[in-house]
Design a protein around this motif. Structure first.
Motif, PDB file in Angstrom:
ATOM      1  N   ASP A 114       0.835  -1.211   0.000  1.00 27.41           N
ATOM      2  CA  ASP A 114       0.000   0.000   0.000  1.00 27.41           C
ATOM      3  C   ASP A 114       0.871   1.263   0.000  1.00 27.41           C
ATOM      4  OD1 ASP A 114       0.838  -0.634   2.527  1.00 27.41           O
ATOM      5  OD2 ASP A 114      -1.148  -0.575   3.463  1.00 27.41           O
ATOM      6  N   TYR A 115       2.117   1.183   0.533  1.00 24.70           N
ATOM      7  CA  TYR A 115       3.040   2.332   0.452  1.00 24.70           C
ATOM      8  C   TYR A 115       3.435   2.568  -1.001  1.00 24.70           C
ATOM      9  CZ  TYR A 115       7.582   4.715   0.530  1.00 24.70           C
ATOM     10  OH  TYR A 115       8.635   5.549   0.264  1.00 24.70           O
ATOM     11  N   VAL A 116       3.795   1.476  -1.674  1.00 30.06           N
ATOM     12  CA  VAL A 116       4.183   1.594  -3.082  1.00 30.06           C
ATOM     13  C   VAL A 116       3.023   2.175  -3.896  1.00 30.06           C
ATOM     14  CG1 VAL A 116       4.939   0.309  -5.116  1.00 30.06           C
ATOM     15  CG2 VAL A 116       5.815  -0.311  -2.854  1.00 30.06           C
ATOM     16  N   ALA A 117       1.805   1.719  -3.598  1.00 31.13           N
ATOM     17  CA  ALA A 117       0.628   2.227  -4.308  1.00 31.13           C
ATOM     18  C   ALA A 117       0.419   3.717  -4.022  1.00 31.13           C
ATOM     19  CB  ALA A 117      -0.613   1.431  -3.883  1.00 31.13           C
ATOM     20  N   PHE A 118       0.694   4.112  -2.771  1.00 31.39           N
ATOM     21  CA  PHE A 118       0.499   5.514  -2.387  1.00 31.39           C
ATOM     22  C   PHE A 118       1.511   6.409  -3.111  1.00 31.39           C
ATOM     23  CE2 PHE A 118       0.385   8.779   1.265  1.00 31.39           C
ATOM     24  CZ  PHE A 118      -0.720   9.416   0.720  1.00 31.39           C
ATOM     25  N   VAL A 119       2.766   5.927  -3.196  1.00 29.21           N
ATOM     26  CA  VAL A 119       3.791   6.675  -3.936  1.00 29.21           C
ATOM     27  C   VAL A 119       3.338   6.887  -5.380  1.00 29.21           C
ATOM     28  CG1 VAL A 119       6.115   6.501  -4.924  1.00 29.21           C
ATOM     29  CG2 VAL A 119       5.743   5.953  -2.507  1.00 29.21           C
ATOM     30  N   LYS A 120       2.787   5.807  -5.964  1.00 32.00           N
ATOM     31  CA  LYS A 120       2.326   5.873  -7.351  1.00 32.00           C
ATOM     32  C   LYS A 120       1.192   6.878  -7.488  1.00 32.00           C
ATOM     33  CE  LYS A 120       1.402   2.596 -10.999  1.00 32.00           C
ATOM     34  NZ  LYS A 120       0.738   1.326 -11.272  1.00 32.00           N
ATOM     35  N   GLN A 121       0.273   6.841  -6.510  1.00 30.17           N
ATOM     36  CA  GLN A 121      -0.875   7.739  -6.545  1.00 30.17           C
ATOM     37  C   GLN A 121      -0.415   9.208  -6.457  1.00 30.17           C
ATOM     38  OE1 GLN A 121      -3.498   7.269  -3.207  1.00 30.17           O
ATOM     39  NE2 GLN A 121      -4.919   8.869  -3.903  1.00 30.17           N
ATOM     40  N   LEU A 122       0.537   9.462  -5.559  1.00 24.61           N
ATOM     41  CA  LEU A 122       1.036  10.841  -5.395  1.00 24.61           C
ATOM     42  C   LEU A 122       1.781  11.292  -6.645  1.00 24.61           C
ATOM     43  CD1 LEU A 122       2.313  10.819  -1.691  1.00 24.61           C
ATOM     44  CD2 LEU A 122       0.280  11.958  -2.582  1.00 24.61           C
ATOM     45  N   THR A 123       2.568  10.367  -7.221  1.00 28.28           N
ATOM     46  CA  THR A 123       3.296  10.704  -8.435  1.00 28.28           C
ATOM     47  C   THR A 123       2.332  11.097  -9.544  1.00 28.28           C
ATOM     48  OG1 THR A 123       4.917   9.042  -7.792  1.00 28.28           O
ATOM     49  CG2 THR A 123       5.059   9.870 -10.040  1.00 28.28           C
ATOM     50  N   GLU A 124       1.247  10.323  -9.680  1.00 28.38           N
ATOM     51  CA  GLU A 124       0.268  10.637 -10.732  1.00 28.38           C
ATOM     52  C   GLU A 124      -0.443  11.950 -10.454  1.00 28.38           C
ATOM     53  OE1 GLU A 124      -1.926   7.011 -10.905  1.00 28.38           O
ATOM     54  OE2 GLU A 124      -0.281   6.044 -12.018  1.00 28.38           O
ATOM     55  N   THR A 125      -0.742  12.205  -9.177  1.00 31.96           N
ATOM     56  CA  THR A 125      -1.383  13.465  -8.821  1.00 31.96           C
ATOM     57  C   THR A 125      -0.488  14.637  -9.190  1.00 31.96           C
ATOM     58  OG1 THR A 125      -2.285  12.293  -6.919  1.00 31.96           O
ATOM     59  CG2 THR A 125      -2.558  14.681  -6.945  1.00 31.96           C
ATOM     60  N   LEU A 126       0.795  14.521  -8.847  1.00 32.48           N
ATOM     61  CA  LEU A 126       1.742  15.593  -9.170  1.00 32.48           C
ATOM     62  C   LEU A 126       1.866  15.764 -10.676  1.00 32.48           C
ATOM     63  CD1 LEU A 126       4.826  15.402  -6.783  1.00 32.48           C
ATOM     64  CD2 LEU A 126       3.460  17.405  -7.310  1.00 32.48           C
ATOM     65  N   ARG A 127       1.911  14.638 -11.387  1.00 32.83           N
ATOM     66  CA  ARG A 127       2.068  14.687 -12.846  1.00 32.83           C
ATOM     67  C   ARG A 127       0.873  15.379 -13.485  1.00 32.83           C
ATOM     68  NH1 ARG A 127       3.780   9.182 -14.769  1.00 32.83           N
ATOM     69  NH2 ARG A 127       5.814   9.872 -14.041  1.00 32.83           N
ATOM     70  N   ALA A 128      -0.302  15.161 -12.913  1.00 30.14           N
ATOM     71  CA  ALA A 128      -1.515  15.767 -13.467  1.00 30.14           C
ATOM     72  C   ALA A 128      -1.480  17.286 -13.325  1.00 30.14           C
ATOM     73  CB  ALA A 128      -2.742  15.197 -12.768  1.00 30.14           C
ATOM     74  N   VAL A 129      -0.936  17.774 -12.202  1.00 27.85           N
ATOM     75  CA  VAL A 129      -0.950  19.224 -12.008  1.00 27.85           C
ATOM     76  C   VAL A 129       0.252  19.913 -12.624  1.00 27.85           C
ATOM     77  CG1 VAL A 129      -2.404  19.181  -9.961  1.00 27.85           C
ATOM     78  CG2 VAL A 129       0.080  19.049  -9.696  1.00 27.85           C
ATOM     79  N   MET A 130       1.329  19.221 -12.824  1.00 32.00           N
ATOM     80  CA  MET A 130       2.527  19.824 -13.409  1.00 32.00           C
ATOM     81  C   MET A 130       3.323  18.764 -14.124  1.00 32.00           C
ATOM     82  SD  MET A 130       4.262  20.498  -9.762  1.00 32.00           S
ATOM     83  CE  MET A 130       2.696  20.600  -8.908  1.00 32.00           C
ATOM     84  N   PRO A 131       2.925  18.384 -15.335  1.00 28.72           N
ATOM     85  CA  PRO A 131       3.480  17.218 -16.015  1.00 28.72           C
ATOM     86  C   PRO A 131       5.017  17.196 -16.056  1.00 28.72           C
ATOM     87  CG  PRO A 131       1.768  18.275 -17.330  1.00 28.72           C
ATOM     88  CD  PRO A 131       1.976  19.130 -16.137  1.00 28.72           C
ATOM     89  N   ASP A 132       5.633  18.314 -16.457  1.00 28.62           N
ATOM     90  CA  ASP A 132       7.089  18.281 -16.627  1.00 28.62           C
ATOM     91  C   ASP A 132       7.785  18.024 -15.318  1.00 28.62           C
ATOM     92  OD1 ASP A 132       6.348  18.993 -19.092  1.00 28.62           O
ATOM     93  OD2 ASP A 132       6.800  21.133 -18.849  1.00 28.62           O
TER      94      ASP A 132
END
Lengths: 249, 252
Positions: free
Chosen positions: A224-242
């Motif tokens: 679930d930690y690995v999944a959370f990291v992935k979720q946060l990464t995607e959230t960040l990517r959505a707001v600031m892709p580069d």
């Protein structure tokens, strides 16, 4: 505990650092402010501390404006006074508040595992030990709110992991409300019970994500930690892709 | 540093002296043009009472001026740190005093200040106080902003911030300034003695240099000059050691 309502901050230089931040922080939460450099995380932290005043909006504390010593602040560097011993550095907040308490100083040093180094000057301590002294200094007056501004960013990986683990233990033991600024997704995912993701220029609140990572001895390896990291990464990517791609790399 | 490297500057110095003395003998240079090291040592041995007394006189002026400079520099730097109005008022005058050649104003000061010792101290202080002032002011302004925030969060008073944070944080800057001021105080004292000496007031090594020059006692002049150089080196080294010991005591 804290209500942040429509807070914006424009500096005298004209830079708009924060825009329309509204959120609340409950007592006992461990909140991570996550975002790239220059997104106003540190400014938001300084607003909570009362070191800056908002240009618009208000920061309300349920119990009224905190008095001296009710807020602990840990900076990115340990910022110890090199001429004072570890114990004297830790004792500083109590000394300034004119309520010296040697027992509290010893307890705070013991809490960060430095009881044996009370008499050492900062020049003789390692980077990680200095940061521990800095944390003890923030804890010594038993603050209701602990604000931390990328405190582990300058440490090596191994020391950082150790301090992260200790900080989580401390939070679970004491229940102190913590707001922790970081630009590391892994750090936010590991530490926080809730992550506020910010976008840059001007700093806005982009997402508010609760952690569902289960407590356990091997938190960093848990699925679930690995999944959370992935979720946060995607959230960040959505707001600031580069920038998200750079950070996650 | 190996023992050889440590001995190198001394050995090089003696080599230079030997070449100097050798050239004097070989070329038969008269002592009123350039005396050799042996003649200089002989001149000192013949007149060490007067020369040592002159050295003590110059050093007294230097040390007094350095003490006044340190006090004045710190007080003015504190005033400048405490109020931007004071900073605006003081800074240009400090710079003007610093850039005005002391040779130009020394005759006036010696004329105005009746007591000769005091006049010399005033001249030397004008030359010497600026490094302490500017360094201490820079040190007071360079207090880590995070620590200032920390003091603010804990409700520190201005007095607490000054004595527990600003002054200790400025100490290394002050000590660096003091070291520069020490050698400048010697320069200022010598310049003032020259001016006073031309007016007939006997004092210090500079006066002895003038006197020896008038009498064409060139080896004696060189002996006085050597004492001055050694005094300058000693002051610089002593203040360096003082700074080292202070900071070592403070930080370890």
């Amino acid at each position: 505990m804290i209500a942040i309502e429509g807070v914006s901050k424009r500096f005298a230089s004209g830079t708009l650092a924060l825009e329309g931040i509204s959120t609340g922080i409950a007592a006992g939460e461990f909140v991570a402010l996550l975002g790239p450099s220059g997104c106003g995380k540190s400014t938001l932290l300084r607003l909570l501390a009362g070191l800056e005043t908002p240009s618009e909006g208000v920061v309300n504390f349920a119990a009224g404006r905190p008095k001296a010593g009710e807020i602990g602040f840990v900076f990115q560097d340990a910022t110890l006074m090199p001429w004072a011993t570890a114990a004297q550095n830790v004792a500083l907040p109590l000394r300034l508040q004119k309520r010296p308490d040697d027992a509290a100083v010893s307890a705070a040093l013991a809490q960060v595992g430095l009881a044996a180094f009370a008499g050492a000057k900062p020049g003789t301590l390692s980077g990680g030990m200095k940061m521990r002294v800095s944390i003890a200094r923030a804890l010594v007056s038993k603050p209701k709110l602990l604000l931390m501004d990328e405190p582990f960013a300058a440490l090596d990986e191994f020391t950082r992991h150790k301090l992260q683990e200790d900080l989580r233990d401390l939070w679970r033991r004491t229940g102190t409300t913590i707001v922790f600024v970081t630009h590391s997704i892994y750090e936010a995912a590991y530490l926080a019970s809730r992550v506020l993701v910010m976008s840059a220029r001007p700093g806005r609140l982009a997402a508010d994500v609760a952690s569902n990572v289960a407590e356990g001895p091997d938190r960093r390896g848990a699925a679930d930690y690995v999944a959370f990291v992935k979720q946060l990464t995607e959230t960040l990517r959505a707001v600031m892709p580069d920038e998200a791609e750079v950070r996650a790399a | 540093m190996t023992t050889l490297e440590r001995a190198a500057p001394v050995a090089f110095g003696f080599l230079g002296l030997a070449i100097w003395q050798g050239a004097i003998w070989a070329l038969d240079v008269p002592p009123y043009v350039l005396p050799g090291p042996i003649a200089i040592v002989q001149a000192y041995a013949a007149d060490y009472g007067t020369l040592n007394a002159a050295l003590v006189s110059t050093l007294t002026v230097t040390v007094t001026a350095l003490a006044v400079s340190a006090t004045l520099g710190v007080v003015l730097a504190l005033a400048m740190a405490a109020s931007s109005l004071a900073r605006a008022a003081i800074q240009p005058w400090a710079v003007i005093l610093q850039v005005t050649p002391v040779v130009a104003i020394a005759p006036l000061i010696i004329l105005w200040v009746n007591q000769p010792f005091l006049a010399l101290v005033v001249c030397a202080t004008i030359v010497a106080f600026f490094p302490v002032l500017s360094n201490t002011a820079a040190g007071l302004a360079a207090t880590p902003p995070e620590l200032l925030d920390l003091f603010k969060l804990n409700g520190a008073t201005r007095v607490q911030t000054l004595f527990l944070l600003r002054l200790p944080a400025a100490l290394p800057y002050f000590l660096a300034g003091l070291r520069i001021s020490g050698t400048l105080a010697l320069v200022g004292a010598v310049v003032a003695e020259f001016v006073a000496g031309s007016g007939g007031f006997a004092s210090g090594l500079a006066y002895r240099i003038l006197e020896a020059g008038y009498r064409l006692e060139i080896p004696r002049m060189f002996a006085a000059l050597t004492l001055l150089a050694l005094a300058g080196i000693a002051i610089y080294a002593a203040l360096g050691l003082f700074a080292y010991l202070m900071l070592r005591r403070r930080d370890s």
